[in-house]
Design an enzyme around this catalytic site. Structure first.
Site, PDB file in Angstrom:
ATOM      1  N   ALA A  87       0.818  -1.210   0.000  1.00 57.17           N
ATOM      2  CA  ALA A  87       0.000   0.000   0.000  1.00 57.17           C
ATOM      3  C   ALA A  87       0.857   1.268   0.000  1.00 57.17           C
ATOM      4  O   ALA A  87       0.439   2.306  -0.520  1.00 57.17           O
ATOM      5  CB  ALA A  87      -0.936  -0.001   1.198  1.00 57.17           C
ATOM      6  N   THR A  88       2.051   1.198   0.557  1.00 54.20           N
ATOM      7  CA  THR A  88       2.931   2.378   0.547  1.00 54.20           C
ATOM      8  C   THR A  88       3.217   2.791  -0.890  1.00 54.20           C
ATOM      9  O   THR A  88       3.086   3.973  -1.254  1.00 54.20           O
ATOM     10  CB  THR A  88       4.251   2.057   1.288  1.00 54.20           C
ATOM     11  OG1 THR A  88       3.932   1.740   2.645  1.00 54.20           O
ATOM     12  CG2 THR A  88       5.219   3.226   1.242  1.00 54.20           C
ATOM     13  N   ASN A 171      -6.042   3.331  10.532  1.00 52.39           N
ATOM     14  CA  ASN A 171      -5.284   2.197  11.059  1.00 52.39           C
ATOM     15  C   ASN A 171      -5.051   2.267  12.567  1.00 52.39           C
ATOM     16  O   ASN A 171      -4.854   1.261  13.219  1.00 52.39           O
ATOM     17  CB  ASN A 171      -3.940   2.052  10.329  1.00 52.39           C
ATOM     18  CG  ASN A 171      -3.171   3.337  10.250  1.00 52.39           C
ATOM     19  OD1 ASN A 171      -3.707   4.366   9.826  1.00 52.39           O
ATOM     20  ND2 ASN A 171      -1.923   3.330  10.659  1.00 52.39           N
ATOM     21  N   GLY A 220      -1.617  -6.759   0.808  1.00 49.47           N
ATOM     22  CA  GLY A 220      -1.812  -8.186   1.052  1.00 49.47           C
ATOM     23  C   GLY A 220      -1.728  -8.562   2.521  1.00 49.47           C
ATOM     24  O   GLY A 220      -2.511  -9.366   3.017  1.00 49.47           O
ATOM     25  N   CYS A 346       9.399   5.033  20.785  1.00 50.65           N
ATOM     26  CA  CYS A 346      10.741   5.574  20.724  1.00 50.65           C
ATOM     27  C   CYS A 346      11.407   5.000  19.484  1.00 50.65           C
ATOM     28  O   CYS A 346      11.722   3.817  19.443  1.00 50.65           O
ATOM     29  CB  CYS A 346      11.500   5.172  21.984  1.00 50.65           C
ATOM     30  SG  CYS A 346      12.259   6.571  22.754  1.00 50.65           S
TER      31      CYS A 346
END
Ligand code: PMP
Length: 396
Positions: A87-88, A171, A220, A346
């Site tokens: 998706a990125t 998300n 996926g 962090c």
């Protein structure tokens, strides 16, 4: 297609084993998906681009079948599904593919894009990069539930607005944006609508053709398929969306996304999509009941606990909670038996505070006391009750 009776390793039910509650980060590969992929690592290793022999044809047929399975899940035509690495990439492609196309058509015309302040980082950062490349970008605020309001969108539209991009299901907090209504506004104003549906596809029913979505990204590994494969839906007509490629090369994916196809991954995503489509209604109901039981138990055990996101318009598998007074930094060492995600992390020495939780109005302090608990296919009652007990015992 039915749910597998096989349970993936790592989601063990044994009493002393950690409980995985991070299905929004990634899902285990469904055993049926894994079995379907296996031959494409072994005997069917061909490259779909090898048109001269049977190894190529077998791989090509497998990718074609998977494209159909994925298209069917979202209500698209096969030819509108373009496989990516996830998706990125799909999110970046939608933004830069359109930006470069518009620039090519008219190098001097102003370009305006609209998005929100609580998108996934692959939209936030791609939009910021588009801004550096000269596009005008508005990051619209959301309400305290995490929905972008229709009136806010209407007011932001300019004569040169070309693209709106809004996350379908968030998300971090699970809030569902009113994508069908937003699509109507986009259509009225002749603006393309892109949606990041990574957490929506396979979880809520959708028909992109009827809903008027123009571009849609999904992945996926959020639907019990493998990592490293995803897709961009590109509307083929009414209107036909024109994007430039992001990756140039051998001309795969009808010239729009070069690179040899990840055939095992694509086969896996296809089967994963088919299982989701066949089991979605029942599975959503099961997860909603489980999540509600989880929330009810947590409220009984932990006074002052709060839930973030929309009370009703939200994903059935997710709880984002704030435990006032309990910083997750101190809590995490006592939560080793749970696989959860926190509102602040962090990273490389610097504290990263969730822009989503900040975006819905939480203070930095509240964000630091927040946890995301996401359920999935192998979550069950015993696990959520045990998880609630572990959480309660960690608060001292
Ligand atoms: N968008 C959303 C909403 C996501 O949850 C994720 C995964 N965390 C992505 C995009 C990126 O997906 P991928 O890992 O397939 O690149």
């Amino acid at each position: 297609m039915e749910l597998s009776s096989e349970r993936p390793m790592g989601t063990s039910l044994q009493h002393d084993k950690p409980i995985y509650l991070d299905y929004n980060a990634t899902t285990p590969v469904d055993p049926q998906v894994y079995h379907a992929m296996e031959p494409y690592f072994k005997e069917y290793f061909g490259n779909p681009a090898s048109a001269a022999h049977q190894w190529g044809w077998i791989a090509e047929n497998a990718a074609t079948k998977a494209r159909g399975q994925v298209a069917s899940l979202i209500g698209a035509k096969s030819m509108e599904v373009f496989f990516t690495s996830g998706a990125t990439e799909a999110n970046n492609w939608a933004i830069f593919g359109l930006l470069t196309k518009l620039r090519e058509e008219n190098p001097t015309a102003p370009i305006h894009f609209i998005t929100s302040t609580i998108e996934h980082s692959s939209i936030m950062k791609a939009m910021a990069a588009a801004e550096k490349m000269g596009a005008e970008v508005d990051f619209l605020p959301v309400n305290s539930y995490g929905q972008v309001e229709l009136e806010t969108i209407r007011k932001a539209i300019k004569p040169h607005t070309k693209l709106m991009s809004f996350i379908w299901v968030n998300n971090e907090i699970g809030t569902i944006n009113p994508i069908p209504e937003i699509a109507k506004i986009a259509k009225e104003n002749k603006i393309y609508l892109h949606t990041d549906a990574t957490q929506a596809a396979g979880k809520i029913p959708m028909n992109v053709t009827e809903m008027g979505v123009d571009l849609m990204s999904f992945s996926g590994h959020k639907i019990y398929g493998p990592k490293g494969v995803g897709a961009l839906y590109i509307r083929g007509k009414d209107p036909k969306v024109q994007l430039n490629p992001l990756l140039h090369g051998g001309g795969q994916e009808r010239g729009l996304r070069s690179g040899s196809l990840n055939v095992p991954g694509i086969v896996g995503m296809g089967v994963a999509a088919e299982i989701c489509q066949a089991t979605m209604a029942e599975e959503c109901k099961r997860l909603r009941e489980l999540r509600d039981l989880f929330w009810q138990t947590l409220q009984e055990k932990i006074p002052g606990i709060r839930m973030n996101g929309h009370p009703t318009e939200r994903a059935s598998n997710l709880l984002n909670i704030t435990l006032p007074g309990y910083k997750t930094e101190g809590l995490l060492p006592r939560l080793q038996k749970l696989g959860v995600s926190t509102g602040s992390a962090c990273g490389t020495g610097a504290m990263v505070v969730s822009h989503v939780l900040r975006g819905i109005g939480l203070s930095v302090d509240e964000v630091q006391c927040s946890i995301r608990l996401s359920l999935g296919r192998w979550s069950n009652e015993e696990e959520v009750l045990r998880a609630a007990e572990i959480l309660k015992n960690a608060l001292h």
